[in-house]
Design a protein around this motif. Structure first.
Motif, mmCIF file in Angstrom:
data_model
loop_
_atom_site.group_PDB
_atom_site.id
_atom_site.type_symbol
_atom_site.label_atom_id
_atom_site.label_comp_id
_atom_site.label_asym_id
_atom_site.label_seq_id
_atom_site.Cartn_x
_atom_site.Cartn_y
_atom_site.Cartn_z
ATOM 1 N N THR A 9 34.982 5.501 8.849
ATOM 2 C CA THR A 9 34.779 4.080 9.139
ATOM 3 C C THR A 9 35.296 3.745 10.530
ATOM 4 O OG1 THR A 9 34.957 3.514 6.803
ATOM 5 C CG2 THR A 9 35.324 1.735 8.381
ATOM 6 N N GLU A 10 36.487 4.268 10.871
ATOM 7 C CA GLU A 10 37.047 3.988 12.198
ATOM 8 C C GLU A 10 36.178 4.596 13.296
ATOM 9 O OE1 GLU A 10 40.931 4.832 14.978
ATOM 10 O OE2 GLU A 10 41.190 4.912 12.797
ATOM 11 N N ARG A 11 35.704 5.806 13.096
ATOM 12 C CA ARG A 11 34.846 6.439 14.103
ATOM 13 C C ARG A 11 33.532 5.696 14.269
ATOM 14 N NH1 ARG A 11 36.034 12.549 15.060
ATOM 15 N NH2 ARG A 11 38.224 12.555 14.515
ATOM 16 N N LYS A 12 32.982 5.197 13.163
ATOM 17 C CA LYS A 12 31.753 4.408 13.259
ATOM 18 C C LYS A 12 32.015 3.132 14.044
ATOM 19 C CE LYS A 12 28.123 2.095 10.622
ATOM 20 N NZ LYS A 12 27.956 1.131 11.673
ATOM 21 N N LEU A 13 33.151 2.484 13.783
ATOM 22 C CA LEU A 13 33.494 1.274 14.525
ATOM 23 C C LEU A 13 33.713 1.575 16.003
ATOM 24 C CD1 LEU A 13 35.856 -0.591 12.048
ATOM 25 C CD2 LEU A 13 33.584 -1.299 12.801
ATOM 26 N N GLN A 14 34.348 2.703 16.308
ATOM 27 C CA GLN A 14 34.528 3.094 17.709
ATOM 28 C C GLN A 14 33.173 3.240 18.389
ATOM 29 O OE1 GLN A 14 36.924 6.621 18.119
ATOM 30 N NE2 GLN A 14 38.496 5.827 16.754
ATOM 31 N N LEU A 15 32.266 3.914 17.726
ATOM 32 C CA LEU A 15 30.935 4.119 18.279
ATOM 33 C C LEU A 15 30.188 2.798 18.428
ATOM 34 C CD1 LEU A 15 28.887 6.210 19.256
ATOM 35 C CD2 LEU A 15 28.116 6.435 16.895
ATOM 36 N N ASP A 16 30.260 1.942 17.419
ATOM 37 C CA ASP A 16 29.601 0.643 17.491
ATOM 38 C C ASP A 16 30.156 -0.195 18.647
ATOM 39 O OD1 ASP A 16 28.064 1.322 15.293
ATOM 40 O OD2 ASP A 16 29.224 0.100 13.871
ATOM 41 N N CYS A 17 31.484 -0.188 18.802
ATOM 42 C CA CYS A 17 32.107 -0.941 19.907
ATOM 43 C C CYS A 17 31.704 -0.368 21.260
ATOM 44 C CB CYS A 17 33.632 -0.900 19.794
ATOM 45 S SG CYS A 17 34.315 -1.902 18.496
ATOM 46 N N ALA A 18 31.790 0.946 21.393
ATOM 47 C CA ALA A 18 31.427 1.589 22.655
ATOM 48 C C ALA A 18 29.972 1.292 22.998
ATOM 49 C CB ALA A 18 31.669 3.090 22.576
ATOM 50 N N ASN A 19 29.088 1.356 22.024
ATOM 51 C CA ASN A 19 27.675 1.057 22.266
ATOM 52 C C ASN A 19 27.466 -0.401 22.643
ATOM 53 O OD1 ASN A 19 26.748 3.655 21.838
ATOM 54 N ND2 ASN A 19 26.374 3.313 19.656
ATOM 55 N N TYR A 20 28.193 -1.315 21.993
ATOM 56 C CA TYR A 20 28.070 -2.733 22.327
ATOM 57 C C TYR A 20 28.457 -2.967 23.791
ATOM 58 C CZ TYR A 20 28.919 -7.657 22.820
ATOM 59 O OH TYR A 20 28.893 -8.944 23.296
ATOM 60 N N PHE A 21 29.612 -2.441 24.183
ATOM 61 C CA PHE A 21 30.071 -2.671 25.549
ATOM 62 C C PHE A 21 29.235 -1.890 26.570
ATOM 63 C CE2 PHE A 21 33.881 -4.298 23.421
ATOM 64 C CZ PHE A 21 34.021 -5.496 24.116
ATOM 65 N N ARG A 22 28.663 -0.763 26.176
ATOM 66 C CA ARG A 22 27.750 -0.048 27.066
ATOM 67 C C ARG A 22 26.511 -0.906 27.328
ATOM 68 N NH1 ARG A 22 24.796 4.104 24.102
ATOM 69 N NH2 ARG A 22 23.558 2.270 23.691
ATOM 70 N N ASP A 23 26.002 -1.537 26.275
ATOM 71 C CA ASP A 23 24.810 -2.376 26.401
ATOM 72 C C ASP A 23 25.099 -3.730 27.043
ATOM 73 O OD1 ASP A 23 23.414 -0.331 25.172
ATOM 74 O OD2 ASP A 23 23.396 -1.306 23.191
ATOM 75 N N HIS A 24 26.361 -4.158 27.010
ATOM 76 C CA HIS A 24 26.791 -5.445 27.573
ATOM 77 C C HIS A 24 28.033 -5.212 28.441
ATOM 78 C CE1 HIS A 24 24.780 -6.266 23.693
ATOM 79 N NE2 HIS A 24 24.176 -7.212 24.392
ATOM 80 N N PRO A 25 27.896 -4.518 29.575
ATOM 81 C CA PRO A 25 29.072 -4.091 30.342
ATOM 82 C C PRO A 25 29.905 -5.228 30.936
ATOM 83 C CG PRO A 25 27.059 -3.629 31.553
ATOM 84 C CD PRO A 25 26.647 -4.084 30.187
#
Length: 85
Positions: A7-23
């Motif tokens: 769950t934590e790794r999925k959240l890390q990935l989701d957060c990283a992807n969000y900020f990558r898409d919205h830098p």
């Protein structure tokens, strides 16, 4: 690896992807939780890990801490790997 680790790794990935898409976005943990469909408590662990990895930084501290993407420092091949102080 337990379910909480996944769950934590999925959240890390989701957060990283969000900020990558919205830098240029700046978000609170609560705001990110709403955007990602998560609860704030497990999200705090993921945000902390992304800060350890120098992917995110705290833009503001206080009652409503704001997180943002940490833009990488760009160098050229001509930049020396050391500085004179």
């Amino acid at each position: 690896m337990g379910e909480s680790d996944l769950t934590e790794r999925k959240l890390q990935l989701d957060c990283a992807n969000y900020f990558r898409d919205h830098p240029h976005a700046s978000e609170t943990c609560e705001g990110l939780a709403l955007l990602l469909g998560s609860r704030p408590e497990p999200l705090l662990l993921a945000l902390g890990r992304l800060m350890e990895l120098n992917i995110l930084e705290r833009a503001e501290d206080g009652p409503h801490t704001v997180y943002r993407y940490k833009l990488p420092t760009l160098t050229t091949r001509d930049d020396p790997p050391w500085t004179i102080t």
